[in-house]
Design an enzyme around this catalytic site. Sequence first.
Site, short mmCIF file in Angstrom:
data_model
loop_
_atom_site.label_atom_id
_atom_site.label_comp_id
_atom_site.label_asym_id
_atom_site.label_seq_id
_atom_site.Cartn_x
_atom_site.Cartn_y
_atom_site.Cartn_z
N LYS A 55 -9.84 3.14 -27.25
CA LYS A 55 -9.09 3.34 -26.01
C LYS A 55 -8.37 2.05 -25.61
CE LYS A 55 -12.16 7.04 -24.52
NZ LYS A 55 -13.35 7.45 -23.75
N GLN B 39 -17.43 5.01 -19.60
CA GLN B 39 -17.73 5.69 -20.86
C GLN B 39 -19.09 6.38 -20.78
OE1 GLN B 39 -15.62 5.95 -23.60
NE2 GLN B 39 -17.17 7.32 -24.45
N ASP C 271 -10.51 10.27 -16.05
CA ASP C 271 -11.17 11.27 -16.88
C ASP C 271 -11.15 12.66 -16.23
OD1 ASP C 271 -11.98 10.29 -19.34
OD2 ASP C 271 -13.71 9.24 -18.49
#
Length: 284
Positions: free
Chosen positions: A52, A96, A119
């Site tokens: 990422k 994460q 997200d």
Amino acid sequence: MILLDGKVLAQKIKEDIKKNIENLVSKGYRPPTLSVILVGDNPASQIYVNKKIKDCQEVGINSKPFFLPRDITQLELEELIGSLNGDDEVDGILVQLPLPSHINTLEVIEYINPKKDVDGFHPENVGKLATGRDDGILPCTPYGIMRLLQEYNIDTFGKDVVIVGASNIVGKPMALLFLKDEKSTVTICHKNTRDLKSHTSKADILVVATGVPHLIKADMVKKGAVVVDVGINRIDGKIVGDVDFENVKEKVYAITPVPGGVGPMTVAMLLQNTFDIYKRKFTS
Ligand code: NDP
């Protein structure tokens, strides 16, 4: 058989984002910034986070990584998120997953400012998706799958869609997205589903996100169906999906490969969400 190539589309999306950022930066705007938080040293998570960060750099997004020790407390983690929530220079915040078991993941997600929730996992964004509003942030994997289907002109309107897997990050939001604009008829299957095959074999579009390698065999898929394989499973150093690709590909209209299907689209949508949040700040 059409191979739904997520790698090619993701590259196209990244090039578009890069051009847009270059354009805004040339006009004097600061570049977008994404904070990426990794707790602990889970090897798979480290790989995802590094990918990422690399992709952010590629398109001109500043990544602000935080590599935190496994034994960080809930309070310490929330304090960091609180400071990023209040930092005007930070557009997006990504934590994460999975987090270590002593951390309450849902509470951490709720702590993120929903407007910076790249997200799309915050209950406010999930609620907006569930109620058909367009001003929320979409979760990256389902969003990426929709973009991929659109790219290949796969008509989803009124289709029978079966989703195998009911997680908060893939299966459930995927179902909501198919319901929202596409008016598909959606079935969600999970571990307690009796006779999985009776459902999967009726699907015009089958999305599989279980983490069970090769769960879906050729006899479980309707001829001419579209199959989307979200699974990422490591077997003997090789990555395989949840679909028995080699045999299933013979009877379908279109299918995503693993790797090179949904995975790259998920990261592309993360960059897209970050860019969209940033752009909204300067244009609204
Ligand atoms: P979770 O473990 O959170 O959820 C798995 C879901 O699959 C659950 O709903 C579970 O049912 C269901 N399930 C498990 N086994 C079966 C079975 N035998 N029959 C029917 N349903 C079953 O996983 P995630 O949703 O986070 O991820 C799923 C897969 O997708 C993983 O391989 C993951 O690595 C991958 N992934 C890939 C991404 C990408 O970008 N390509 C992004 C995110 C995930 P129940 O609810 O009953 O437990």
